[in-house]
Each structure stands twice: as C-alpha cells, then as structure tokens.
Write a protein that holds these residues in place. Sequence first.
Motif, short mmCIF file in Angstrom:
data_model
loop_
_atom_site.label_atom_id
_atom_site.label_comp_id
_atom_site.label_asym_id
_atom_site.label_seq_id
_atom_site.Cartn_x
_atom_site.Cartn_y
_atom_site.Cartn_z
N THR A 180 6.88 -3.30 3.53
CA THR A 180 7.92 -2.30 3.78
C THR A 180 9.31 -2.92 3.84
O THR A 180 10.31 -2.20 3.79
CB THR A 180 7.64 -1.53 5.08
OG1 THR A 180 7.75 -2.43 6.20
CG2 THR A 180 6.27 -0.90 5.07
N LEU A 181 9.39 -4.24 3.95
CA LEU A 181 10.69 -4.92 4.03
C LEU A 181 11.26 -5.29 2.68
O LEU A 181 12.46 -5.52 2.54
CB LEU A 181 10.56 -6.18 4.89
CG LEU A 181 10.12 -5.95 6.35
CD1 LEU A 181 9.87 -7.28 7.03
CD2 LEU A 181 11.17 -5.14 7.10
N GLY A 182 10.41 -5.36 1.65
CA GLY A 182 10.92 -5.68 0.33
C GLY A 182 9.88 -6.33 -0.57
O GLY A 182 8.72 -6.51 -0.18
N GLY B 101 5.34 12.14 9.08
CA GLY B 101 5.26 10.71 8.78
C GLY B 101 4.34 9.92 9.69
O GLY B 101 3.88 10.39 10.74
N ILE B 102 4.09 8.71 9.27
CA ILE B 102 3.29 7.75 10.02
C ILE B 102 4.11 6.48 10.20
O ILE B 102 5.02 6.20 9.43
CB ILE B 102 1.95 7.43 9.32
CG1 ILE B 102 2.21 6.99 7.87
CG2 ILE B 102 1.01 8.62 9.38
CD1 ILE B 102 0.97 6.53 7.13
N ILE B 103 3.78 5.70 11.22
CA ILE B 103 4.50 4.46 11.49
C ILE B 103 3.66 3.28 10.99
O ILE B 103 2.63 2.95 11.57
CB ILE B 103 4.83 4.31 12.98
CG1 ILE B 103 5.72 5.47 13.44
CG2 ILE B 103 5.51 2.98 13.25
CD1 ILE B 103 6.00 5.49 14.92
N VAL B 104 4.11 2.70 9.90
CA VAL B 104 3.46 1.53 9.31
C VAL B 104 4.55 0.57 8.87
O VAL B 104 5.46 0.95 8.13
CB VAL B 104 2.59 1.92 8.08
CG1 VAL B 104 2.05 0.67 7.39
CG2 VAL B 104 1.45 2.83 8.49
N GLY B 105 4.50 -0.67 9.33
CA GLY B 105 5.48 -1.66 8.93
C GLY B 105 6.78 -1.53 9.69
O GLY B 105 6.94 -0.68 10.58
N HIS B 106 7.76 -2.40 9.32
CA HIS B 106 9.01 -2.49 10.06
C HIS B 106 10.24 -2.17 9.20
O HIS B 106 11.36 -2.34 9.64
CB HIS B 106 9.16 -3.89 10.65
CG HIS B 106 8.08 -4.23 11.62
ND1 HIS B 106 6.87 -4.75 11.22
CD2 HIS B 106 8.02 -4.10 12.97
CE1 HIS B 106 6.10 -4.94 12.29
NE2 HIS B 106 6.78 -4.56 13.35
N ILE C 150 13.53 6.68 7.57
CA ILE C 150 13.55 5.66 6.52
C ILE C 150 12.15 5.47 5.94
O ILE C 150 11.94 4.61 5.09
CB ILE C 150 14.08 4.30 7.05
CG1 ILE C 150 13.17 3.75 8.15
CG2 ILE C 150 15.51 4.43 7.52
CD1 ILE C 150 13.49 2.31 8.51
N ARG C 151 11.21 6.29 6.38
CA ARG C 151 9.82 6.17 5.93
C ARG C 151 9.61 7.00 4.68
O ARG C 151 8.93 8.03 4.69
CB ARG C 151 8.87 6.55 7.06
CG ARG C 151 9.11 5.69 8.29
CD ARG C 151 8.15 5.92 9.43
NE ARG C 151 8.58 5.15 10.58
CZ ARG C 151 8.44 3.84 10.73
NH1 ARG C 151 7.83 3.15 9.78
NH2 ARG C 151 8.88 3.22 11.80
N THR C 152 10.20 6.52 3.58
CA THR C 152 10.14 7.23 2.31
C THR C 152 9.71 6.32 1.16
O THR C 152 9.95 6.63 -0.01
CB THR C 152 11.51 7.84 1.98
OG1 THR C 152 12.51 6.80 1.99
CG2 THR C 152 11.91 8.91 3.00
N HIS C 153 9.08 5.20 1.49
CA HIS C 153 8.62 4.26 0.47
C HIS C 153 7.53 4.91 -0.38
O HIS C 153 6.53 5.38 0.15
CB HIS C 153 8.08 3.00 1.16
CG HIS C 153 7.68 1.91 0.22
ND1 HIS C 153 8.48 1.48 -0.82
CD2 HIS C 153 6.55 1.14 0.16
CE1 HIS C 153 7.87 0.49 -1.47
NE2 HIS C 153 6.70 0.28 -0.90
N GLY C 154 7.74 4.94 -1.68
CA GLY C 154 6.73 5.50 -2.58
C GLY C 154 6.91 6.97 -2.88
O GLY C 154 6.01 7.60 -3.45
N THR C 155 8.06 7.54 -2.54
CA THR C 155 8.29 8.96 -2.76
C THR C 155 8.17 9.34 -4.23
O THR C 155 7.50 10.31 -4.58
CB THR C 155 9.68 9.37 -2.23
OG1 THR C 155 9.79 8.99 -0.87
CG2 THR C 155 9.89 10.86 -2.35
N GLY C 156 8.84 8.57 -5.10
CA GLY C 156 8.81 8.88 -6.53
C GLY C 156 7.43 8.73 -7.13
O GLY C 156 7.00 9.56 -7.96
N ASP C 157 6.71 7.70 -6.72
CA ASP C 157 5.33 7.49 -7.20
C ASP C 157 4.45 8.67 -6.78
O ASP C 157 3.65 9.18 -7.56
CB ASP C 157 4.76 6.20 -6.63
CG ASP C 157 5.64 5.00 -6.91
OD1 ASP C 157 5.76 4.62 -8.08
OD2 ASP C 157 6.22 4.45 -5.96
N GLY D 263 0.77 -1.24 0.00
CA GLY D 263 0.00 0.00 0.00
C GLY D 263 0.80 1.28 0.00
O GLY D 263 0.23 2.36 -0.05
N GLY D 264 2.14 1.19 0.04
CA GLY D 264 2.93 2.40 0.18
C GLY D 264 3.41 3.01 -1.11
O GLY D 264 3.67 4.21 -1.16
#
Length: 272
Positions: free
Chosen positions: A47-49, A249-254, A208-215, A17-18
Amino acid sequence: MEQFVQALSIAGSDSGGGAGMQADLKTIQERHVFATTVLVAITAQNTLGVNDAFALPTKIIDEQFEALAEDLAIKACKTGMLADVERVRAVVKNLKKFDFGPLTVDPVMIAKGGAPLLSEDAVAVVKNELLPLATIATPNLPEAEKLTDVSIEDEADMEIAAKKLQAVGVKNVMIKGGHFVGDDQSSDFVLLEDGTSFWLTAPRVDTIRTHGTGDTLSACITAELAKGKSVEDAIRIGKKYVDETIRHGIIVGHGHGPLNHWAGRNSDESNR
C-alpha cells in the motif's frame, strides 16, 4: 451441462493484493463469473508503493493465451498493466488471434503511489494498436490526457477527450473524474458507440483507501459483459460496485489501502 461464465484478466500482479490481477480476480469472482488470467508482469508492491517490477518474457505470455484458447470458453476480457512496448504488442497480437469476447482496456500507466507502470514509448502503441480493439476504454484523467493530448480542466474537456478516444477506434469510452480535486462529488463521463452520452455521479468518500479502483471497475464491467449485459448496464453496475467497495472500506496496510471487494455482499457496519 452448460459452461459456467468465464472472463479473462490480462494484467500485472500486485503482491500487496489490492490492485492489478489480484483485484481483477476478486472482483470477477464477486460478480459470480469464473476468472482466468494471462500474467504479463510481476510487481513487488504494497500500500506504500511499488518497490520493483519485472515484465515476463513474451513466450510465456503467448503460451498462456494458447492454453486458455484451447480449453476455455471465455466470454469477455480486460487488460490492465502491460509494462512496455514489447508486452503491449504481444497482447495485441494474441487478442487479434483469439476471440475472447468484448475487450475492456484499462490503460494503466501510473500506480497510486506514483510509480510508472507503462513505459513512455508504449503509450503510443496502446493508443494506436490496442485501443482500436477495445469495446470500452476506462482511462482516468491523467491517462486520458496522455492518450489524447487534451489538458482536462473541466467536464467539457472530458467530453472532448472522450470523442478523441472514440475517433481512435474505441467503441465506448468512460473517462473517470476521480482525480479532480476539491469537488464533493466524483463524476465520470460515458460516451457510447451510438453517440449517446451520460454522466455518472457519486458523493466522494474521504479516504485514502482507493488502491485498485480502476482495476476493480474495469474487472466488474468485464464480468458483466461476459454475462451478456449491455455496455451501458455493465458500466452502471461497475460504478455502483466500486462505490460500495470504497464506502464500506477495510483497514489493510499503512498507505493507499485496498478496496473492500466483498462489500456488495452485505454493506452494513458488521461487514467492516
């Protein structure tokens, strides 16, 4: 009654979802634009891969384009994860066939965790067949290096790479500098169709909560283009929006967690 503004995401799905299409949908919705989709690939990731990926048959990709074209009034579109040569060429064929407005190309190649999201042999196809259709391309540093064969070590190299991308046929280029290590600021270089250029700089956030920045950035730009904003205005709005999603940011996943896509509604502490 006037049609509500509509935009299109052509991308892969992120089960976590990220990123991917999920990030596109959330972003376009937050920009008050109706989001439509052409799903190109499915990933099993969090979030791990990325655990696995499956590219959809080109027949269903074609049919999604056909279905949208016969009913909706799409004013801008974007591409994200396109998987491989066959899928890239299917998307190119349909973008030539249907007018879905300005095209933003986010040349997604590698996931945050390092998993490849575009086959090596598809890079040349993206460069030679997809990029010439683009109103704007938004590569990060590794993607820009792959597409231009320029080793980007500093800001001068970013400018060289942007000019090379423009020479391929991309009207406007935004090279994101987020991968530079050690700087306390993140700087992106923008080269516009008329030859003017500028830098967009923002303080780095230690996260490290930057998953999906480019999208998210490319989806925001697409939504703003659908509203009729100029390319420069859409880029500036996109940069500001992404900064807010990271800063609040929000805390989702590890692992590399997702952005806070609703940060723009209320960016104070109570929204965390």
